[in-house]
Design a protein around this motif. Structure first.
Motif, PDB file in Angstrom:
ATOM      1  N   GLY A 164       0.802  -1.217   0.000  1.00  0.00           N
ATOM      2  CA  GLY A 164       0.000   0.000   0.000  1.00  0.00           C
ATOM      3  C   GLY A 164       0.835   1.267   0.000  1.00  0.00           C
ATOM      4  O   GLY A 164       1.715   1.467  -0.833  1.00  0.00           O
ATOM      5  N   ASP A 165       0.563   2.150   0.948  1.00  0.00           N
ATOM      6  CA  ASP A 165       1.190   3.462   0.997  1.00  0.00           C
ATOM      7  C   ASP A 165       2.555   3.464   1.666  1.00  0.00           C
ATOM      8  O   ASP A 165       3.165   4.532   1.801  1.00  0.00           O
ATOM      9  CB  ASP A 165       0.278   4.455   1.716  1.00  0.00           C
ATOM     10  N   LEU A 166       3.048   2.322   2.113  1.00  0.00           N
ATOM     11  CA  LEU A 166       4.412   2.293   2.638  1.00  0.00           C
ATOM     12  C   LEU A 166       5.389   2.572   1.494  1.00  0.00           C
ATOM     13  O   LEU A 166       5.193   2.126   0.364  1.00  0.00           O
ATOM     14  CB  LEU A 166       4.726   0.934   3.258  1.00  0.00           C
ATOM     15  N   PHE A 167       6.437   3.306   1.802  1.00  0.00           N
ATOM     16  CA  PHE A 167       7.506   3.623   0.837  1.00  0.00           C
ATOM     17  C   PHE A 167       6.978   4.396  -0.382  1.00  0.00           C
ATOM     18  O   PHE A 167       7.426   4.194  -1.507  1.00  0.00           O
ATOM     19  CB  PHE A 167       8.230   2.346   0.386  1.00  0.00           C
ATOM     20  N   THR A 168       6.028   5.298  -0.136  1.00  0.00           N
ATOM     21  CA  THR A 168       5.523   6.157  -1.201  1.00  0.00           C
ATOM     22  C   THR A 168       6.651   7.037  -1.737  1.00  0.00           C
ATOM     23  O   THR A 168       7.299   7.762  -0.979  1.00  0.00           O
ATOM     24  CB  THR A 168       4.374   7.035  -0.679  1.00  0.00           C
ATOM     25  N   GLN A 169       6.871   6.973  -3.046  1.00  0.00           N
ATOM     26  CA  GLN A 169       7.941   7.734  -3.691  1.00  0.00           C
ATOM     27  C   GLN A 169       7.344   8.853  -4.540  1.00  0.00           C
ATOM     28  O   GLN A 169       6.420   8.613  -5.309  1.00  0.00           O
ATOM     29  CB  GLN A 169       8.771   6.797  -4.565  1.00  0.00           C
ATOM     30  N   PRO A 170       7.863  10.063  -4.406  1.00  0.00           N
ATOM     31  CA  PRO A 170       7.344  11.179  -5.191  1.00  0.00           C
ATOM     32  C   PRO A 170       7.848  11.120  -6.631  1.00  0.00           C
ATOM     33  O   PRO A 170       8.707  10.306  -6.985  1.00  0.00           O
ATOM     34  CB  PRO A 170       7.917  12.399  -4.467  1.00  0.00           C
TER      35      PRO A 170
END
Length: 243
Positions: A164-170
């Motif tokens: 899911g949203d873990l380690f969201t990269q821009p």
């Protein structure tokens, strides 16, 4: 966010039978650019994990059709209730007449059994769903990173954690699968607008995910990652829950 803007959606295999569907969003929509990923598990009972926002349904469904018919989907799964997680849930349920939502019992109880076209299949903690060659296990992770109903899924055959949203990269330019560092860019992004709940159980949940020893992390935003997932998850725990 104006998702009517043109976007080029791609699909790539990141593990055996698991495909990352990637749609970039330019800086004219999100400063610095951003991206949305969904994951397709192609099997006897195909599963789509994350739907993407409703307005991306045409692009995402077209990408799925490059691998298998959208109408053959058996499950539409997601981590928690947000537009990028399940915004197009009913569109996919309409396109796949035999598909059912797949989520945590809390998500089914508080939201999905009311808003979805069909009742959810709520997986109990640790329950394993047989898709054919792939076996999917659900782990409840309330408030990690956010949402009472949050859960994550682990595909046991390929050791892929749908995180899911873990380690969201821009940014809007990301390779399908990398082995380079994703912790630092994701932490830099998180510190700008912290989306973690920082509950007392944050480290406990990350430790449980680490114990699975995943070798592929299927991130929802940015590149998927391959390597020592157990170590990386504990490095994240040290950043977001140091005590």
């Amino acid at each position: 966010m104006d998702m009517h803007l043109p976007a080029s959606t791609s699909i790539d295999e990141i593990a055996d039978g698991i495909y990352r569907i990637f749609t970039p969003v330019g800086p004219e929509v999100v400063p610095g650019g951003f991206s949305f990923n969904q994951y397709l598990i192609a099997d006897d009972r195909p599963l789509l994990y994350h739907t993407g926002p409703r307005k991306l349904f045409p692009q995402v469904s077209e990408a799925i059709e490059r691998v298998l018919p959208v109408s053959s989907l058996a499950y539409i799964g997601f981590s928690h209730v947000e537009a990028d997680e399940c915004g197009a849930l009913n569109e996919f349920l309409d396109a796949a007449p035999c598909a059912v939502p797949l989520c945590s019992p809390v998500a089914a109880m508080v939201s999905i059994n009311d808003i979805a076209l069909r009742p959810a299949r709520a997986l109990a903690e640790g329950e394993v769903l047989d898709l054919g060659r792939h076996k999917l296990r659900l782990l409840a992770t309330p408030h990690l990173p956010h949402g009472w109903e949050c859960a994550m899924a682990f595909e046991e055959t390929t050791r892929t954690l749908l995180c899911g949203d873990l380690f969201t990269q821009p940014g809007s330019s990301h390779a399908p699968l990398v082995e380079s560092d994703i912790l630092e860019p994701s932490e830099t992004f998180r510190q700008q607008m912290d989306y973690f709940a920082h509950s007392p159980d944050t480290r406990l949940h990350l430790s449980r995910l680490s114990a699975l020893q995943p070798t592929t992390l299927a991130c929802m935003h940015g590149s998927a990652w391959r390597g020592n997932g157990a170590a990386l998850l504990m490095q994240l725990a040290d950043r977001v829950s140091p005590n």
